[in-house]
Design an enzyme around this catalytic site. Structure first.
Site, mmCIF file in Angstrom:
data_model
loop_
_atom_site.group_PDB
_atom_site.id
_atom_site.type_symbol
_atom_site.label_atom_id
_atom_site.label_comp_id
_atom_site.label_asym_id
_atom_site.label_seq_id
_atom_site.Cartn_x
_atom_site.Cartn_y
_atom_site.Cartn_z
ATOM 1 N N ASN A 6 0.870 -1.185 0.000
ATOM 2 C CA ASN A 6 0.000 0.000 0.000
ATOM 3 C C ASN A 6 0.910 1.239 0.000
ATOM 4 O O ASN A 6 1.465 1.603 1.032
ATOM 5 C CB ASN A 6 -0.884 -0.050 1.257
ATOM 6 C CG ASN A 6 -1.790 1.163 1.370
ATOM 7 O OD1 ASN A 6 -1.884 1.962 0.439
ATOM 8 N ND2 ASN A 6 -2.447 1.297 2.511
ATOM 9 N N TRP A 7 1.029 1.845 -1.165
ATOM 10 C CA TRP A 7 1.957 2.994 -1.286
ATOM 11 C C TRP A 7 1.402 4.259 -0.641
ATOM 12 O O TRP A 7 2.114 5.244 -0.515
ATOM 13 C CB TRP A 7 2.260 3.276 -2.769
ATOM 14 C CG TRP A 7 3.040 2.210 -3.459
ATOM 15 C CD1 TRP A 7 3.533 1.049 -2.922
ATOM 16 C CD2 TRP A 7 3.443 2.200 -4.844
ATOM 17 N NE1 TRP A 7 4.198 0.314 -3.885
ATOM 18 C CE2 TRP A 7 4.151 1.005 -5.071
ATOM 19 C CE3 TRP A 7 3.260 3.077 -5.915
ATOM 20 C CZ2 TRP A 7 4.690 0.666 -6.315
ATOM 21 C CZ3 TRP A 7 3.788 2.749 -7.161
ATOM 22 C CH2 TRP A 7 4.496 1.557 -7.351
ATOM 23 N N LYS A 8 0.129 4.231 -0.264
ATOM 24 C CA LYS A 8 -0.507 5.423 0.334
ATOM 25 C C LYS A 8 -0.158 6.654 -0.507
ATOM 26 O O LYS A 8 -0.200 6.601 -1.726
ATOM 27 C CB LYS A 8 -0.079 5.570 1.801
ATOM 28 C CG LYS A 8 -0.336 4.307 2.623
ATOM 29 C CD LYS A 8 -0.184 4.539 4.099
ATOM 30 C CE LYS A 8 -0.449 3.255 4.862
ATOM 31 N NZ LYS A 8 -0.499 3.400 6.299
ATOM 32 N N HIS A 93 -9.990 1.229 4.739
ATOM 33 C CA HIS A 93 -8.713 1.455 5.419
ATOM 34 C C HIS A 93 -8.925 2.477 6.541
ATOM 35 O O HIS A 93 -9.708 3.418 6.391
ATOM 36 C CB HIS A 93 -7.666 1.969 4.415
ATOM 37 C CG HIS A 93 -6.284 1.976 5.015
ATOM 38 N ND1 HIS A 93 -5.861 2.975 5.858
ATOM 39 C CD2 HIS A 93 -5.259 1.088 4.912
ATOM 40 C CE1 HIS A 93 -4.624 2.695 6.249
ATOM 41 N NE2 HIS A 93 -4.238 1.564 5.688
ATOM 42 N N GLU A 163 -5.912 -4.784 10.658
ATOM 43 C CA GLU A 163 -4.909 -3.734 10.842
ATOM 44 C C GLU A 163 -5.228 -2.926 12.095
ATOM 45 O O GLU A 163 -5.979 -1.938 12.029
ATOM 46 C CB GLU A 163 -4.929 -2.770 9.643
ATOM 47 C CG GLU A 163 -4.588 -3.412 8.327
ATOM 48 C CD GLU A 163 -3.966 -2.391 7.384
ATOM 49 O OE1 GLU A 163 -2.801 -2.567 7.035
ATOM 50 O OE2 GLU A 163 -4.642 -1.409 7.032
ATOM 51 N N GLY A 169 1.938 2.457 10.949
ATOM 52 C CA GLY A 169 2.884 3.554 10.728
ATOM 53 C C GLY A 169 3.957 3.688 11.794
ATOM 54 O O GLY A 169 4.606 4.717 11.902
ATOM 55 N N SER A 211 2.868 -1.805 10.719
ATOM 56 C CA SER A 211 4.299 -1.839 11.056
ATOM 57 C C SER A 211 4.975 -3.174 10.735
ATOM 58 O O SER A 211 5.756 -3.690 11.536
ATOM 59 C CB SER A 211 4.519 -1.469 12.516
ATOM 60 O OG SER A 211 4.071 -0.148 12.720
ATOM 61 N N GLY A 232 2.591 -0.962 4.466
ATOM 62 C CA GLY A 232 2.640 0.454 4.114
ATOM 63 C C GLY A 232 4.069 0.915 3.900
ATOM 64 O O GLY A 232 4.703 0.564 2.895
HETATM 65 P P1 PGA Z 1 2.344 0.545 7.807
HETATM 66 O O1 PGA Z 1 0.913 0.718 7.143
HETATM 67 O O2 PGA Z 1 2.957 -0.711 7.258
HETATM 68 O O3 PGA Z 1 3.099 1.784 7.409
HETATM 69 O O4 PGA Z 1 2.116 0.453 9.291
HETATM 70 C C1 PGA Z 1 0.056 -0.374 6.974
HETATM 71 C C2 PGA Z 1 -1.268 0.089 6.449
HETATM 72 O O5 PGA Z 1 -1.792 1.116 6.930
HETATM 73 O O6 PGA Z 1 -1.830 -0.525 5.519
#
Ligand code: PGA
Length: 249
Positions: A6-8, A93, A163, A169, A211, A232
């Protein structure tokens, strides 16, 4: 395993997007049969990369509009994402829920996604772990309400991503422990068995996100009952994404 990147909004240039795609294509063919590599880029890059994609990499849109079509400036409909080359959609999400997606909106997005041929990756997860285990009923409600508008046949197609918001994050040291994850996966399958027909809940693909980094991915994968990860920040640098896929192989 299912490895969803997930590149956000981390990836902001076409150049970076192309580089991550090149690395992902290599990983997808090297680990074909062992892993499915899915990329969820920002929409302009989804169109750019997925439309002419002939590789083993699969594409996922980060969100879909609650509207199926019409006068909704700025929205990306499930139909448009599918036509651009996506075959999956992240729905619900926590970052979209924080921006206003209620359980009802999530249910409609699930319905649009399936209706347009996208497999939804439904994200659920609690804000915090309260002592009296209220978080379990919170997650249960997120799942049940998201599936309400779907037929039993369609419910069986859904991918679930657990999640926990408190773990998103951060760094590997703050992610969930493997024993807590194991317990949660058993609980999620139990919830699914109440709303899916027959043995379908045993086959639902369940991902973990929050994470996940090269340092903890293997520990989280082994013996916890998960089928893959939604990743992420660690999936937005070629080096850490490669390292992640490698430790899971
Ligand atoms: P993260 O994000 O790996 O940066 O914690 C995961 C997500 O929100 O899909």
């Amino acid at each position: 395993m299912f490895i969803v990147a997930n590149w956000k909004a981390y990836v902001e240039t076409a150049q970076r997007a192309k580089k991550l795609f090149v690395v992902s294509k290599r990983l997808a063919s090297r680990y074909a049969g062992q892993h499915e590599i899915l990329l969820a880029p920002p929409s302009p890059f989804l169109g750019m990369l997925a439309y002419a994609n002939h590789s083993k990499v699969l594409f996922c849109v980060q969100d879909v509009s609650v509207d199926a079509s019409g006068a909704h400036t700025g929205e990306v409909t499930a139909g448009a994402a599918h036509s651009a080359g996506a075959s999956y959609a992240i729905v619900g999400h926590s970052e979209r829920r924080a921006a206003g997606d209620t359980n009802e909106i999530v249910a409609q997005k699930m319905q649009h996604s399936i209706g347009q041929g996208l497999i939804p990756i439904l994200c659920v997860g609690e804000h915090e772990r309260n002592e009296d285990a209220q978080y379990l009923s919170f997650v249960r409600e997120e799942i049940l309400s998201a599936l309400t508008l779907l037929s039993h046949k369609d419910r069986a197609k859904v991918i679930l991503a657990y999640e926990p918001i408190w773990a998103i994050g951060k760094t590997a040291s703050e992610a969930i422990t493997s024993s807590d994850l194991t317990e949660m996966i058993l609980y999620l399958r139990k919830v699914l068995s109440d709303v899916l027909s027959g043995n379908a809940s045993k086959r639902t693909c369940i991902l973990y996100g929050g994470s996940v980094e090269p340092d903890n991915a293997r520990m989280l994968a082994e013996g916890t009952g998960i089928d893959g990860f939604l990743i992420g920040h660690a999936a937005t640098q070629p080096e850490s994404f490669q390292a992640l896929v490698k430790v899971l192989s």
